[in-house]
Design an enzyme around this catalytic site. Structure first.
Site, PDB file in Angstrom:
ATOM      1  N   CYS A   1      41.337 -20.214  42.467  1.00 44.87           N
ATOM      2  CA  CYS A   1      41.601 -20.034  41.129  1.00 44.87           C
ATOM      3  C   CYS A   1      42.713 -19.992  41.085  1.00 44.87           C
ATOM      4  CB  CYS A   1      40.930 -18.648  40.538  1.00 44.87           C
ATOM      5  SG  CYS A   1      41.131 -17.343  41.231  1.00 44.87           S
ATOM      6  N   ASP A   4      45.212 -17.249  41.479  1.00 46.14           N
ATOM      7  CA  ASP A   4      45.633 -15.724  41.375  1.00 46.14           C
ATOM      8  C   ASP A   4      45.299 -14.902  42.468  1.00 46.14           C
ATOM      9  OD1 ASP A   4      47.089 -16.131  38.779  1.00 46.14           O
ATOM     10  OD2 ASP A   4      44.931 -16.537  38.087  1.00 46.14           O
ATOM     11  N   CYS A  20      50.054 -16.737  37.572  1.00 45.48           N
ATOM     12  CA  CYS A  20      50.419 -17.232  36.550  1.00 45.48           C
ATOM     13  C   CYS A  20      51.237 -16.069  35.527  1.00 45.48           C
ATOM     14  CB  CYS A  20      49.385 -17.975  35.464  1.00 45.48           C
ATOM     15  SG  CYS A  20      48.021 -17.054  35.020  1.00 45.48           S
ATOM     16  N   CYS A  55      40.393 -15.250  34.728  1.00 46.71           N
ATOM     17  CA  CYS A  55      40.861 -15.397  36.197  1.00 46.71           C
ATOM     18  C   CYS A  55      42.182 -14.414  36.482  1.00 46.71           C
ATOM     19  CB  CYS A  55      41.364 -16.745  36.383  1.00 46.71           C
ATOM     20  SG  CYS A  55      42.258 -17.315  34.964  1.00 46.71           S
TER      21      CYS A  55
END
Lengths: 144, 437
Positions: free
Chosen positions: A49, A51, A76, A123
């Site tokens: 994903c 992360d 992110c 996420c």
């Protein structure tokens, strides 16, 4: 999306609060942890994903309050900001009791960040998960 | 930071001043509808047809082979659905019947004997009395790393029972023409391969592919949106039947493009109305944008060799500096067979969106293949198609250079990138030492 667009700024996709924590992250661990600095650690997320976050905790054995909390995040902007915000929350007012800190939900973190774009919620808010794993790690170590 | 360094020309470009000037008269002064009979209409018609002539000349095509559209996505959709639609209308016919793919020069169908190309004898089971002959399901060949404007239509067609082969691309991001040869089926009606990839900039061997499929009764489409500013668009040399070009990647206006469709290629429109653009794209023509597109293409083709040489030098310098000065960075795509303005690097231990947003704070605009910036939560299908692990896709950064970029800009960007990557790695939970996942 509309409610999370920064109306004052230049339509950054995130709120000012997210931007602040992303550009100036608080309480992250720089360098490698030294022996005895922390009592336990926990991790959450995966490569798929995009992360991954890791947290380290130091707990006052008598009061079970969090004395220190450090983190690291690969992810992110919202993942970095959410972990940074979580660290601020648990260290407030001389450190939260573990039991109290375990009650923090992703929604609580998002509220403190003045919102996140909906697609980012699932996420990138994993700090509470990483913290739960760290507490588990702490309790297992304590048993021994 | 007041000064901005724009390095995302593969996303879109600013308008060339000369293009803006060429468009200027067509907003207020010469605003007519090209279909009108009076002076204003004739002026607009003249501008439209003169733009068409210019475009045709630039790519060595005939004027009637140029269909102006609303941009690259629309041209790709028209090419794919158009070809398929023209065939689909004839689909519910048993094997052995002829289908028409092309028209001759006067517009009459030229029949294609599909069974002659099928090379498969009807099996006993299929030829028993009362049994229907098997249908030939039209087949399309494309690649795994096409733009979504090609993959999207292909996926829709798949859901509707068409067969689509998504070819692998090599580690270097280049399609092997042999793979196309091997994927060909008797019922293949369309091959769609991009001229240059939008993310990694790798240039595909279009001429070679065209040679392989030359004698096959199928159409060859190429999406040349990224190539237009830097590569030769001569359709004769390329050997394509259909080609997509848009304005917004070559200092032209947005929302305008064209589809080259070789004489004889039968297309079914998906818009119906006033019959403009040979009924293939009805609607009042966007005259200012069309004039701008033609001007942009003229400038691009006239200056491409000089500009290609200039940016290629910058590109190589940029790539070398990043790879030399930032540890754990990897170039995506072939180092030479790529657009002269494309730099695509995977930076391990950091995530692309974070890098893009930090660089933005420092005045630099670039893009990433990270999942965090996509609606689908999937990291770049292009980087994955090169066989790279997901961490490479999440950490991929694309810089695409353009007219205004200088060596000084690149020096500033490299220095800034070093600081940003160091900062993000210092807070990253991923150790770059064992990051191979």
């Amino acid at each position: 999306m509309a409610d999370v667009i920064n109306k004052k700024g230049d339509n950054w996709i995130y709120s000012d609060k997210v931007k602040e924590h992303f550009l100036h992250p608080k309480n992250f661990l720089s360098g490698e942890p030294k022996e005895g600095d922390f009592d336990a650690e926990g991790e959450a997320g995966n490569f798929a994903c995009g992360d991954i976050m890791k947290v380290w905790i130091k707990v006052d054995p008598k009061t079970e309050k969090i004395k220190d909390f450090k983190w690291r995040t690969w992810g992110c902007a919202s993942a970095i900001a959410a972990t940074s915000m979580f660290s601020e929350m648990v260290l407030e007012k001389g450190g939260m009791a573990i039991e109290e800190a375990l009650k923090i939900t992703p929604q609580d973190i998002i509220a403190r960040l003045s919102g996140l774009p909906p697609q980012k919620v699932h996420c990138s808010v994993l700090a509470d998960q990483a913290f739960k794993n760290a507490v588990e790690n702490y309790r297992e170590k304590k048993k021994k | 930071m007041d000064k901005r360094i724009y390095m995302d020309h593969a996303a879109t470009t600013y308008l060339d001043e000369r293009v803006k000037d060429a468009m200027e008269p067509y907003w207020i002064e010469k605003f007519g509808n090209p279909s009108a009979l009076y002076k204003e209409g004739r002026e607009a018609r003249q501008a439209l047809e003169s733009a068409r002539e210019d475009v045709a000349k630039m790519i060595s095509a005939r004027t009637e082979e140029i269909i102006f559209t609303g941009g690259g996505t629309e041209s790709n959709n028209l090419a794919i659905f158009g070809v398929v639609g023209a065939v689909k209308a004839l689909r519910p016919r048993p094997l052995g019947n002829s289908v028409s793919l092309r028209t001759d020069e006067t517009g009459n169908s030229t029949e294609t004997e599909i069974s002659a190309r099928a090379g498969r004898a009807d099996s006993d089971a299929d030829s028993k009395p009362g049994k229907l002959e098997p249908l030939m399901l039209p087949h399309i060949i494309t690649t795994k790393f096409e733009h979504h404007a090609v993959l999207g239509p292909c996926e829709v067609l798949e859901k509707n029972g068409f067969a689509v082969t998504y070819l692998k691309v090599g580690e270097d991001g280049i399609v092997d023409p042999k793979d196309i040869e091997n994927a060909l089926r008797p019922e293949t009606i369309l091959v769609s391969i991009m001229y240059a990839n939008n993310e990694v900039g790798t240039i595909q061997p279009i001429t070679e592919i065209a040679k392989i499929i030359k004698n096959q009764k199928l159409f060859f489409h190429t999406d040349a949106c990224q190539a237009a500013g830097y590569l030769d668009l001569n359709v004769e040399k390329l050997g394509v039947d259909l080609m997509t070009v848009n304005g917004s990647k070559m200092y032209g206006p947005k929302g305008i493009g064209f589809l080259y469709a070789k004489r004889g290629v039968k297309l079914k429109p998906f818009l119906y109305g006033g019959g403009q653009e040979r009924k293939l794209r009805p609607g009042t023509e966007n005259v200012p944008a069309i004039v701008g597109l033609a001007e942009a293409l003229k400038i691009a083709q006239a200056e491409r060799e000089k500009e290609s040489a200039r940016v290629a030098e910058l590109r190589d310098y940029f790539i070398k500096r990043i790879l030399d000065e930032i540890p754990k960075t990897f170039l995506n795509g072939h180092p030479e067979k790529r657009l002269p303005n494309n730099i695509n690097i995977s930076i391990l231990g950091v995530e692309g969106e974070s890098v893009v947003l930090y660089l933005d704070e420092y005045g630099i605009a670039c893009s990433t293949g990270s999942a965090c910036t996509s609606e689908s939560f999937e990291p770049s299908h292009v980087i994955l198609a090169l066989g790279k692990p997901r961490a490479y896709a999440h950490g991929s950064i694309r810089f695409s250079l353009g007219k205004r970029n200088t060596k000084k800009d690149i020096d500033y960007t490299v220095e800034t990138l070093k600081v940003v990557v160091e900062k993000l790695r210092s807070i990253s939970a991923v150790s770059i030492k064992n990051n191979t996942n």
